[in-house]
Design an enzyme around this catalytic site. Structure first.
Site, PDB file in Angstrom:
ATOM      1  CD  GLU A   1    -111.772 -91.689 137.977  1.00 28.44           C
ATOM      2  OE1 GLU A   1    -112.193 -92.222 139.024  1.00 28.44           O
ATOM      3  OE2 GLU A   1    -112.210 -91.979 136.846  1.00 28.44           O
TER       4      GLU A   1
ATOM      5  N   GLY B   1    -112.570 -94.569 134.174  1.00 26.43           N
ATOM      6  CA  GLY B   1    -113.274 -94.510 132.883  1.00 26.43           C
ATOM      7  C   GLY B   1    -113.912 -95.833 132.506  1.00 26.43           C
TER       8      GLY B   1
ATOM      9  CB  ALA C   1    -108.690 -92.458 131.568  1.00 30.33           C
TER      10      ALA C   1
ATOM     11  CD  GLU D   1    -115.866 -91.625 134.693  1.00 29.98           C
ATOM     12  OE1 GLU D   1    -114.782 -91.830 134.104  1.00 29.98           O
ATOM     13  OE2 GLU D   1    -116.195 -90.513 135.136  1.00 29.98           O
TER      14      GLU D   1
END
Ligand code: COA
Length: 259
Positions: free
Chosen positions: A133, A110, A65, A113
């Site tokens: 993260e 992300g 992200a 993910e």
């Protein structure tokens, strides 16, 4: 449909979504998530599309992200801004057709993910996967704490999430995070080869098998078996079932129509 942060190309029933923010290693900002959701909706509705590949090309899948977008966010900002990512991830995971993630370079946070929402993951030998993260003082909030343990087991998922370390394509293969590893220059060729194999099968049977697996993972075994039995029975109402069995008996390749 024109997109700013992704490219969508459709060729012989196979759609390829390419993440396209190379200047920031395909970091996923809210625009990317919105466009991924729109593309998933568009490709779900397009009956000519049989299989979807998601990739970032041969250099990088996605470095996570967009940290610059998140750095000054408040809890309220995040609770509203993560919705496009959760929506996009759910739309991709539940597409009624196979989704293949073709992963080269970094697939982090992300990005990793996003690969977990695909049905199959193919890694290039230069791939590095991880959920870093924890090093930013947060946790994987795009499904990582939920989808990863379901895929590779809680122990290995916890090691990856608690350490934040990256693993190689070979290690990802060893722990079941990816299905196969291929030379980097063969990544898209191999992904398309697999996509064409899936596309040649009966689309309704694939869709039902995907639903059985995805829904079954949320159920206890007895309910899952009942659900599978209903889907199995329903397939006997399709033309593809008649064609598949007739073709076997006539010793020829089936010509499935997805009906
Ligand atoms: N968000 C926003 N920008 C990112 C990014 C991210 N997740 N990952 C990389 N970028 C940007 C960098 O800021 C840099 O931009 P700049 O040229 O304007 O400084 C550019 O992409 C290239 O990255 P850089 O760090 O210089 O490349 P590198 O090869 O030295 O390192 C990584 C690559 C992936 C190891 C490193 O970029 C990294 O750790 N990224 C963050 C990974 C992460 O924590 N992801 C989870 C986010 S929740």
């Amino acid at each position: 449909m024109a997109y700013e942060t992704i490219l969508v190309e459709i060729e012989e029933g196979v759609a390829t979504i390419t993440l396209n923010r190379p200047e920031v290693l395909n970091a996923l900002n809210s625009q990317v998530f919105i466009e991924l959701g729109e593309a998933a909706t568009q490709l779900t509705a397009d009956e000519t599309v049989r299989v979807v590949i998601i990739t970032g090309g041969e250099k990088v899948f996605a470095a996570g992200a967009d940290i610059k977008q998140m750095a000054t966010a408040t809890a309220v900002d995040v609770s509203t801004s993560v919705r496009p990512s959760l929506k996009a991830f759910n739309l991709i995971e539940n597409m009624p057709k196979p989704v293949i993630a073709a992963i080269a370079g970094y697939a982090l946070g992300g990005g990793c993910e996003l690969t977990l929402t695909a049905d199959v993951r193919i890694a290039a030998d230069n791939a590095q996967l991880g959920l870093p993260e924890i090093k930013l003082g947060i946790l994987p909030g795009g499904g990582g704490t939920q989808r990863l343990p379901r895929l590779i087991g809680a122990g290995k998922a916890k090691e990856l999430i608690f350490s934040g370390e990256f693993i190689s394509a070979e290690e990802a293969l060893r722990i079941g995070l990816v299905n196969k590893v291929v030379p980097t220059d063969q990544l898209l060729i191999e992904a398309k080869k697999m996509a064409k194999k899936f596309a040649a099968r009966g689309a309704v049977a694939i869709q039902m098998a995907k639903t059985c697996i995805n829904e079954g993972l949320q159920m206890d075994l007895d309910r899952g078996l009942q659900y599978e039995h209903k889907c199995f029975s329903l397939l006997f109402a399709t033309e593809d079932q008649k064609e598949g069995m007739k073709a076997f008996i006539e010793k020829r390749k089936p010509n499935f129509q997805g009906k």
